[in-house]
Design a protein around this motif. Structure first.
Motif, PDB file in Angstrom:
ATOM      1  N   ASP A  67       0.828  -1.211   0.000  1.00 51.96           N
ATOM      2  CA  ASP A  67       0.000   0.000   0.000  1.00 51.96           C
ATOM      3  C   ASP A  67       0.859   1.256   0.000  1.00 51.96           C
ATOM      4  OD1 ASP A  67      -2.300  -1.503  -0.014  1.00 51.96           O
ATOM      5  OD2 ASP A  67      -2.677  -1.323   2.136  1.00 51.96           O
ATOM      6  N   GLU A  68       1.892   1.269   0.833  1.00 50.34           N
ATOM      7  CA  GLU A  68       2.753   2.447   0.903  1.00 50.34           C
ATOM      8  C   GLU A  68       3.481   2.655  -0.421  1.00 50.34           C
ATOM      9  OE1 GLU A  68       5.810   4.598   4.019  1.00 50.34           O
ATOM     10  OE2 GLU A  68       5.558   2.417   4.129  1.00 50.34           O
ATOM     11  N   SER A  69       3.954   1.587  -1.020  1.00 49.35           N
ATOM     12  CA  SER A  69       4.650   1.690  -2.306  1.00 49.35           C
ATOM     13  C   SER A  69       3.727   2.238  -3.381  1.00 49.35           C
ATOM     14  CB  SER A  69       5.188   0.324  -2.722  1.00 49.35           C
ATOM     15  OG  SER A  69       6.150  -0.152  -1.803  1.00 49.35           O
ATOM     16  N   ARG A  70       2.488   1.749  -3.407  1.00 51.67           N
ATOM     17  CA  ARG A  70       1.534   2.217  -4.420  1.00 51.67           C
ATOM     18  C   ARG A  70       1.216   3.693  -4.232  1.00 51.67           C
ATOM     19  NH1 ARG A  70      -3.411   3.170  -3.733  1.00 51.67           N
ATOM     20  NH2 ARG A  70      -3.539   1.896  -1.841  1.00 51.67           N
ATOM     21  N   VAL A  71       0.957   4.100  -2.992  1.00 50.01           N
ATOM     22  CA  VAL A  71       0.614   5.502  -2.723  1.00 50.01           C
ATOM     23  C   VAL A  71       1.770   6.426  -3.105  1.00 50.01           C
ATOM     24  CG1 VAL A  71       0.149   7.178  -0.887  1.00 50.01           C
ATOM     25  CG2 VAL A  71      -1.088   5.013  -0.930  1.00 50.01           C
ATOM     26  N   LEU A  72       2.989   6.055  -2.740  1.00 48.63           N
ATOM     27  CA  LEU A  72       4.150   6.868  -3.086  1.00 48.63           C
ATOM     28  C   LEU A  72       4.311   6.970  -4.601  1.00 48.63           C
ATOM     29  CD1 LEU A  72       6.744   5.612  -0.438  1.00 48.63           C
ATOM     30  CD2 LEU A  72       5.614   7.844  -0.490  1.00 48.63           C
ATOM     31  N   ALA A  73       4.099   5.853  -5.292  1.00 47.24           N
ATOM     32  CA  ALA A  73       4.227   5.849  -6.749  1.00 47.24           C
ATOM     33  C   ALA A  73       3.153   6.724  -7.400  1.00 47.24           C
ATOM     34  CB  ALA A  73       4.139   4.426  -7.281  1.00 47.24           C
ATOM     35  N   GLU A  74       1.945   6.655  -6.902  1.00 48.81           N
ATOM     36  CA  GLU A  74       0.862   7.478  -7.445  1.00 48.81           C
ATOM     37  C   GLU A  74       1.167   8.961  -7.261  1.00 48.81           C
ATOM     38  OE1 GLU A  74      -2.521   5.993  -5.367  1.00 48.81           O
ATOM     39  OE2 GLU A  74      -2.919   4.390  -6.826  1.00 48.81           O
ATOM     40  N   GLU A  75       1.736   9.314  -6.106  1.00 47.14           N
ATOM     41  CA  GLU A  75       2.104  10.709  -5.856  1.00 47.14           C
ATOM     42  C   GLU A  75       3.206  11.160  -6.804  1.00 47.14           C
ATOM     43  OE1 GLU A  75       3.158  10.806  -1.735  1.00 47.14           O
ATOM     44  OE2 GLU A  75       1.077  10.896  -1.050  1.00 47.14           O
ATOM     45  N   VAL A  76       4.181  10.288  -7.024  1.00 44.26           N
ATOM     46  CA  VAL A  76       5.281  10.612  -7.947  1.00 44.26           C
ATOM     47  C   VAL A  76       4.736  10.888  -9.340  1.00 44.26           C
ATOM     48  CG1 VAL A  76       7.210   9.582  -9.214  1.00 44.26           C
ATOM     49  CG2 VAL A  76       7.142   9.442  -6.723  1.00 44.26           C
ATOM     50  N   VAL A  77       3.903   9.997  -9.845  1.00 45.46           N
ATOM     51  CA  VAL A  77       3.365  10.149 -11.203  1.00 45.46           C
ATOM     52  C   VAL A  77       2.504  11.401 -11.316  1.00 45.46           C
ATOM     53  CG1 VAL A  77       1.823   9.113 -12.912  1.00 45.46           C
ATOM     54  CG2 VAL A  77       3.487   7.682 -11.711  1.00 45.46           C
ATOM     55  N   ALA A  78       1.702  11.677 -10.290  1.00 40.74           N
ATOM     56  CA  ALA A  78       0.813  12.842 -10.320  1.00 40.74           C
ATOM     57  C   ALA A  78       1.590  14.157 -10.318  1.00 40.74           C
ATOM     58  CB  ALA A  78      -0.142  12.794  -9.130  1.00 40.74           C
ATOM     59  N   GLN A  79       2.730  14.172  -9.648  1.00 43.07           N
ATOM     60  CA  GLN A  79       3.488  15.418  -9.492  1.00 43.07           C
ATOM     61  C   GLN A  79       4.546  15.626 -10.569  1.00 43.07           C
ATOM     62  OE1 GLN A  79       5.035  15.289  -5.477  1.00 43.07           O
ATOM     63  NE2 GLN A  79       2.996  15.062  -4.578  1.00 43.07           N
ATOM     64  N   ALA A  80       4.904  14.581 -11.291  1.00 50.96           N
ATOM     65  CA  ALA A  80       5.979  14.691 -12.285  1.00 50.96           C
ATOM     66  C   ALA A  80       5.525  15.533 -13.478  1.00 50.96           C
ATOM     67  CB  ALA A  80       6.411  13.308 -12.752  1.00 50.96           C
ATOM     68  N   PRO A  81       6.382  16.452 -13.945  1.00 53.14           N
ATOM     69  CA  PRO A  81       5.987  17.303 -15.077  1.00 53.14           C
ATOM     70  C   PRO A  81       5.959  16.566 -16.409  1.00 53.14           C
ATOM     71  CG  PRO A  81       8.262  17.756 -14.411  1.00 53.14           C
ATOM     72  CD  PRO A  81       7.684  16.821 -13.385  1.00 53.14           C
ATOM     73  N   ARG A 108       0.750  -6.183  -5.868  1.00 49.38           N
ATOM     74  CA  ARG A 108       2.133  -5.784  -6.102  1.00 49.38           C
ATOM     75  C   ARG A 108       2.312  -5.248  -7.511  1.00 49.38           C
ATOM     76  NH1 ARG A 108       6.623 -10.306  -5.557  1.00 49.38           N
ATOM     77  NH2 ARG A 108       5.923 -10.771  -7.671  1.00 49.38           N
ATOM     78  N   HIS A 109       1.498  -5.735  -8.452  1.00 49.22           N
ATOM     79  CA  HIS A 109       1.615  -5.300  -9.842  1.00 49.22           C
ATOM     80  C   HIS A 109       1.161  -3.857 -10.040  1.00 49.22           C
ATOM     81  CE1 HIS A 109       2.919  -9.173 -11.062  1.00 49.22           C
ATOM     82  NE2 HIS A 109       1.763  -9.777 -10.882  1.00 49.22           N
ATOM     83  N   ALA A 110       0.497  -3.259  -9.040  1.00 49.14           N
ATOM     84  CA  ALA A 110       0.027  -1.879  -9.180  1.00 49.14           C
ATOM     85  C   ALA A 110       1.196  -0.931  -9.400  1.00 49.14           C
ATOM     86  CB  ALA A 110      -0.773  -1.462  -7.944  1.00 49.14           C
ATOM     87  N   PHE A 111       2.289  -1.132  -8.641  1.00 50.15           N
ATOM     88  CA  PHE A 111       3.475  -0.300  -8.819  1.00 50.15           C
ATOM     89  C   PHE A 111       4.068  -0.519 -10.208  1.00 50.15           C
ATOM     90  CE2 PHE A 111       7.949   0.678  -8.729  1.00 50.15           C
ATOM     91  CZ  PHE A 111       8.045   1.826  -7.950  1.00 50.15           C
TER      92      PHE A 111
END
Length: 199
Positions: A68-82, A128-131
């Motif tokens: 869960d933590e890995s997925r949330v962090l990854a979603e934040e990265v993708v959302a914020q990346a230009p 796990r495949h979500a990341f």
């Protein structure tokens, strides 16, 4: 992210999980007993069972929390990346840093995966495949935007190659080494994405 206020019971559960991961990492899942965990946490065995009914439940919770933590962090990265390329670089970099800072947790997740209850293992592995899917989606966007780039393999193989290198850092990273987790993440991201650099 919104800060979450934990109750005393929640704090105790987190403490049990943290110490359990440490013990599983050091001794292995099968060699660890609930008695040992109770002693490490400073709880009686009946009190420990009030929080977690079995070692298997502890392992599932540890695994689930990391996913869960890995997925949330990854979603934040993708959302914020230009850009998609920036997302790929940061997904790699942040994943390396996370892995290096949580070596015991990742050791348990990678080396004790076969101990997950059969009825839950498939569902957890699908999560796990979500990341991986977030990474693959960013890569496909980048390649669509830059058709001149050739990576010499399918996008899925490229993702698996990168994650194999990234995840293996739990084995060899040393805090006493020349690079911090964040510095190592940036170094590995630069190397792994060199072939993706736009012209």
């Amino acid at each position: 992210m919104t800060d979450v206020v934990l109750t005393r019971a929640d704090q105790q559960r987190e403490r049990v999980l943290s110490l359990s991961a440490e013990i599983f990492s050091r001794r292995g899942f099968r060699a660890t007993s609930m008695n040992e965990i109770a002693a490490a946490v400073g709880l009686s065995k009946p009190t420990l069972y009030h929080y977690f009914r079995s070692k298997e439940e502890l392992l599932v919770r540890i695994y689930s929390d990391v996913l869960d933590e890995s997925r949330v962090l990854a979603e934040e990265v993708v959302a914020q990346a230009p850009t998609a390329f920036a997302a790929i670089r940061e997904l790699i970099s942040s994943r390396v840093a996370y892995t290096c800072r949580h070596q015991e947790l990742l050791k348990v997740c990678f080396e004790e995966e076969h101990e997950l209850p059969a009825d839950l293992a498939e569902h957890l592995l699908m999560r796990r495949h979500a990341f991986e899917d977030l990474f693959l989606s960013a890569l496909n966007r980048h390649l669509d935007e830059h058709p001149e780039i050739a990576i010499g393999m399918t996008p899925r193989v490229y993702v698996n190659m990168c994650l194999g290198a990234v995840n293996w850092t739990y084995k060899w990273f040393r805090a006493s080494g020349p690079a911090t987790p964040e510095q190592l993440g940036e170094q590995m991201a630069a190397s792994l994405t060199a072939s993706l650099e736009p012209a």
